[in-house]
Design an enzyme around this catalytic site. Sequence first.
Site, PDB file in Angstrom:
ATOM      1  N   TYR A  97       3.824  10.654   5.146  1.00  0.00           N
ATOM      2  CA  TYR A  97       4.477  10.189   3.921  1.00  0.00           C
ATOM      3  C   TYR A  97       5.773   9.491   4.299  1.00  0.00           C
ATOM      4  CZ  TYR A  97       6.516  10.606  -0.835  1.00  0.00           C
ATOM      5  OH  TYR A  97       7.087  10.355  -2.069  1.00  0.00           O
ATOM      6  N   LYS A 133       0.740   7.991   3.054  1.00  0.00           N
ATOM      7  CA  LYS A 133       1.263   7.591   1.754  1.00  0.00           C
ATOM      8  C   LYS A 133       2.472   6.715   2.052  1.00  0.00           C
ATOM      9  CE  LYS A 133       3.516   9.394  -2.427  1.00  0.00           C
ATOM     10  NZ  LYS A 133       4.033  10.608  -3.115  1.00  0.00           N
ATOM     11  N   VAL A 170      -1.310   7.680  -4.232  1.00  0.00           N
ATOM     12  CA  VAL A 170      -0.828   9.019  -4.562  1.00  0.00           C
ATOM     13  C   VAL A 170       0.097   8.793  -5.753  1.00  0.00           C
ATOM     14  CG1 VAL A 170       0.384  11.069  -3.769  1.00  0.00           C
ATOM     15  CG2 VAL A 170      -1.022   9.749  -2.172  1.00  0.00           C
TER      16      VAL A 170
END
Length: 231
Positions: free
Chosen positions: A73, A101, A143
């Site tokens: 992420y 992400k 996401v």
Amino acid sequence: LEAPIAGDRIKVIAGAGSNSTLEAIEATRRAAKMGLDGTLQVAPYYNKPPQEGLLTHFQEIARCEPDLPVMLYNIPGRCGVNMLPETTAKLSEINNVVAIKEAAGNMEQFSEIRRITRPDFHMYSGDDSLTLPLLSIGGTGVVSVASHFIGSELRKMIRSFKQGQVQDASEIHFKYFQLFKDLFIMTNPVPTKAGLRLLGFPVGPVRLPLTDATPEVQSRIADLFKELGLL
């Protein structure tokens, strides 16, 4: 949360990231013991490690539970550090690092990541407003924040694009584009919680140092929900 609550209907991914490598490893091991489906590992925040530090941090986490999938992420705006495409590419070579992400908001960076990573490395947008553009350069999905309200529509948009129905996907994107933006008119999750309360979900207030949505923000969200037929 325990995995049996969700059963086989969905994947349960634990947010196990930390700016302490040891803490992230401990959380990852707990997720594995719970039988969860993977972990989301945010870039270390506040201490701003160099790229070599980011690389080693995520390598250690991935290797502590080699059978548990990891989604990286990258969100420089919250963490104060940007994980460069070359670092992501090196991490993607680890078998259980399966996705990222990417929330840098930088199309060139996303393109470079896609160019230098293996084809089966999944790339998810961290911004609803960039989901459709990122699909066009090899993204997998998003996401999402807006999925709290329009999950089925976002799924339809993604499926339409992948089936070659680009015009249909574009129409959904533009229909909800203002929602994508307004959910961030205050720091997330403040507007999201305000929206969920409007729909009758008892999500409660945010915790300090965040504060609840102002009356103006609540009114703006309510008006937009009515316009979109959500309220």
